[in-house]
Design an enzyme around this catalytic site. Structure first.
Site, short mmCIF file in Angstrom:
data_model
loop_
_atom_site.label_atom_id
_atom_site.label_comp_id
_atom_site.label_asym_id
_atom_site.label_seq_id
_atom_site.Cartn_x
_atom_site.Cartn_y
_atom_site.Cartn_z
N SER A 1 0.84 -1.20 0.00
CA SER A 1 0.00 0.00 0.00
C SER A 1 0.87 1.25 0.00
O SER A 1 2.08 1.20 0.29
CB SER A 1 -0.91 0.01 1.23
OG SER A 1 -0.14 -0.06 2.43
N ASP A 2 0.26 2.38 -0.34
CA ASP A 2 0.92 3.69 -0.29
C ASP A 2 2.21 3.73 -1.11
O ASP A 2 3.22 4.32 -0.69
CB ASP A 2 1.22 4.08 1.16
CG ASP A 2 -0.04 4.18 2.00
OD1 ASP A 2 -1.07 4.65 1.47
OD2 ASP A 2 0.00 3.77 3.17
N GLY A 3 2.18 3.09 -2.28
CA GLY A 3 3.33 3.16 -3.17
C GLY A 3 4.42 2.16 -2.88
O GLY A 3 5.48 2.20 -3.52
#
Length: 686
Positions: free
Chosen positions: A503-505
């Site tokens: 998640s989140d890159g």
């Protein structure tokens, strides 16, 4: 840049006119952002295609620094940042690879906008600046296809150079030259040289004259498989003896007691093949729009480039292919029996400058083929697509043979795990030596774990896996060829198993691999290669390769309906976009290898080798002698603001961290976004 400016008429440098000088350059060019207008004109555009257009505007924005403008045409830099050392030794050099990605960027834009002038302008820039023209390759008319080149043995070690000419070794006949000359009415080669000094930072100028003309043709690698970029001496493609030593730079590479002023160019076949692949895409997309004529001239030039690209299918000295052992005893080829029909690491051509007492010219093919250079899409286009069919009598047939041979090559090299091993050679260690007993073979070529490039090993980098297999996946989607499907059915699960998307890159893809064993001898049928295996030993967040992997998985998912491949490919694209900054998509990376900036020749990793007794200078006065290092002959780096981090590292500080914006990486991300839109739309209805 506006469409009108991109299409502006100007004097073509490569056709013998005076080269553009720095005084004629503008520091910035005009560019009108296009994203809003294209989106407004296309209500069905997807969110991924909108992101493509936003990234396209960033890349084309002159303030971003990806291009330098030359009288209305753009030349892409290797990277925005100047201090970067990989295959090019500065970021403001450029490569044929970058030009092929420039074409890809503009082809994807043409599909969405219907505007093909930027694509045509990219081809025009390529033809003008990185395909040598008449003034750049004189004396081709002196080339004798029955005696294409004088044999020079290779060595693995830079310290063994210069290597001697050996006219006692009989070379084969060049079967392409007469056909190409009669087809196109010229003795010139229509192919890209691999490397340009865009800013003329070395100062070689036009044809080594030491002037301020730019871009300038240069070269680096010349001294065997263990010559890394850290051990290269940048030199002009035209050798006029104006710089370097007594005979310019020739004495570093070739022991020639009668050295004369000369020119020479080296082609990177994977880049020319990518240009053909992209021209095929442009033709298909423009045709779908009823706009086929808009790209017809560029597509015809791509077919011509593919015709000349056949030189990469032939043994270096046109020796017979298969069980070729012994430079003297291996038979010289006649006709096409010197063809392996794969994309070799290079082909090269050169000759005397017109000042030489006797004119002469030479051409060589390439004996070694790496899996990462193969391009079945280019072979398919040049053999099956009428618009890309070469004009020569045998060009399309050769590419049809190459298509089958490349697929077999990849099948032969596929490990039991799924990854694709290094490659093969017709000239063991560059001297037609006897390979180790038990070395497996492919049509008589010898298995080479790490062909051509040993520092670092060429089979180590995961990127070569992606560049090859992405093309296999596209070919499978387009044609349904079961051979390609079987390769992918093993490769895709292996790649996904070694990839994570959080998640989140957050994401990780394979970086380095280690290999053991070898493939079975090829008998026409894949065996599964139980004796060949690969292990992924490190991971990273390489932006361009992650995007290429995403495209591979999207092609595969579109062909097979594989949901895991689609989810992983889409997840990689979404993760990449989290890392968007003002210039594009980039993630910081630590460069521990920059410890080699000042390595002397006798250092543990090996430094720059200059033979004792050689004494010369670079155009700016940097001394070239046995005490030279990578940085000492590149003193311009001392003025680069980023060099302070390198200097601190060399003084015992931490390894420096850089956030690089490589041009090809940005285009890989952009075209991944465009491909998702083309194949899967927004992806929200699944």
């Amino acid at each position: 840049m506006s469409t009108a400016l991109l299409a502006a008429t100007f004097t073509v440098v490569s056709q013998g006119d005076p080269a553009i000088t720095s005084a004629e350059l503008t520091s910035a060019y005009e560019y009108e952002p296009v994203a809003a207008a294209v989106i407004a004109d296309n209500p069905d555009i997807t969110r991924y295609e909108e992101r493509f257009l936003g990234l396209y505007d960033k890349i084309k924005n002159p303030d971003s620094g990806y291009f330098r403008e030359f009288d209305g045409l753009l030349v892409p830099y290797h990277s925005v940042e100047n201090l970067i050392v990989e295959a090019p030794d500065t970021g403001h050099a450029t490569t044929s690879e970058a030009f092929s990605y420039y074409l890809w960027l503009e082809a994807a834009y043409g599909r969405l906008s219907g505007d093909w002038e930027p694509f045509n302008a990219a081809w025009e820039s390529m033809e003008t600046f990185i395909i040598p023209g008449t003034a750049d390759q004189p004396t081709n008319s002196s080339y004798d296809p029955s005696d294409p080149a004088t044999y020079i043995p290779e060595s693995l070690e830079p310290g063994d150079y210069p290597m001697p000419l050996d006219d006692g070794v009989e070379v084969g006949q060049d079967p392409l030259a007469d056909e190409l000359s009669s087809t196109y009415g010229t003795d010139e080669i229509y192919g890209m040289h691999w490397l340009l000094d865009v800013d003329n930072v070395y100062g070689y100028g036009f044809c080594g004259d030491g002037g301020d003309d730019l871009p300038a043709y240069i070269n680096t690698f010349q001294r065997g498989s263990n010559e890394s970029v850290w051990e290269t001496v940048p030199h002009p493609s035209c050798e006029t003896f104006a710089h370097g030593g007594e005979n310019g730079f020739i004495d570093l590479f070739v022991d020639d007691p009668q050295a004369s002023e000369q020119w020479r160019y080296t082609n990177a076949p994977d880049a020319d093949a990518r240009a053909v692949q992209v021209a095929h895409l442009a033709h298909e997309w423009a045709s779908d729009q009823g706009n086929e004529d808009a790209v017809a001239d560029s597509v015809a030039n791509a077919a011509k480039m593919g015709d000349y690209l056949r030189y990469s299918m032939f043994d270096k000295y046109f020796k017979e292919v298969g069980d070729c052992v012994g430079a003297e005893s291996c038979s010289p080829g006649t006709g096409k029996d010197s063809a392996h029909y794969l994309l070799a690491w290079y082909y090269s051509w050169g000759g005397a400058l017109e000042s030489a007492e006797y004119p002469w010219a030479w051409r060589i093919g390439g004996s070694s083929a790496h899996q990462g250079y193969q391009n079945v899409m280019a072979a398919y286009a040049l053999s099956e697509a009428p618009a890309l069919r070469p004009e020569s009598p045998t060009g399309a047939d050769d590419w049809a043979t190459s298509l089958d041979r490349q697929l077999e090559f990849i099948q032969w090299l596929q490990s039991s795990d799924g990854g694709i091993a290094g490659g093969a050679t017709n000239s063991w260690e560059g001297t037609y030596a006897e390979p180790p007993a038990g070395t497996s073979t492919f049509y008589g070529l010898f298995y080479d774990e790490k062909p051509v490039w040993h520092d670092p090993p060429s089979n180590q980098w995961f990127g070569f896996q992606v560049w090859d297999i992405e093309r296999v996946a596209e070919y499978h989607r387009v044609t349904g060829d079961e051979r390609a499907g079987e390769i992918l059915d093993d490769w895709v699960p292996w790649a996904i198993e070694n990839t994570t998307v959080g998640s989140d890159g957050d994401f990780q893809i394979p970086a380095d691999m280690e290999w053991s064993g070898q493939p079975d001898d090829w008998n026409g049928t894949p065996t599964g290669n139980p004796g060949l295996s690969v292990e992924v030993v490190s991971h990273n967040q390489d932006v361009g390769i992650a995007a290429g992997l995403a495209k591979t998985l999207l092609h595969y998912a579109a062909a097979t309906g594989d949901e895991v491949a689609l989810e992983t490919g889409e997840g990689l694209i979404d993760a990449l976009m989290v890392h968007e900054d003002e210039l594009g998509i980039a993630i910081p990376e630590v460069r521990a290898d920059y410890s080699r900036f000042n390595d002397p020749y006798e250092s543990e990793n090996g430094g720059l080798y200059v033979p004792d007794g050689f004494s010369g200078t670079m155009p700016n006065g940097d001394t070239i002698d046995s005490d030279s290092t990578f940085e000492s002959i590149r003193s311009f780096y001392f003025d680069d603001p980023d060099y302070a981090k390198v200097a601190d590292y060399l003084d015992g500080g931490p390894a420096p961290e850089f956030t690089y914006h490589r041009f090809w990486s940005q285009v890989d991300v952009a075209t991944a976004l465009a491909l998702h839109g083309e194949l899967f739309g927004d992806g929200e209805d699944r």
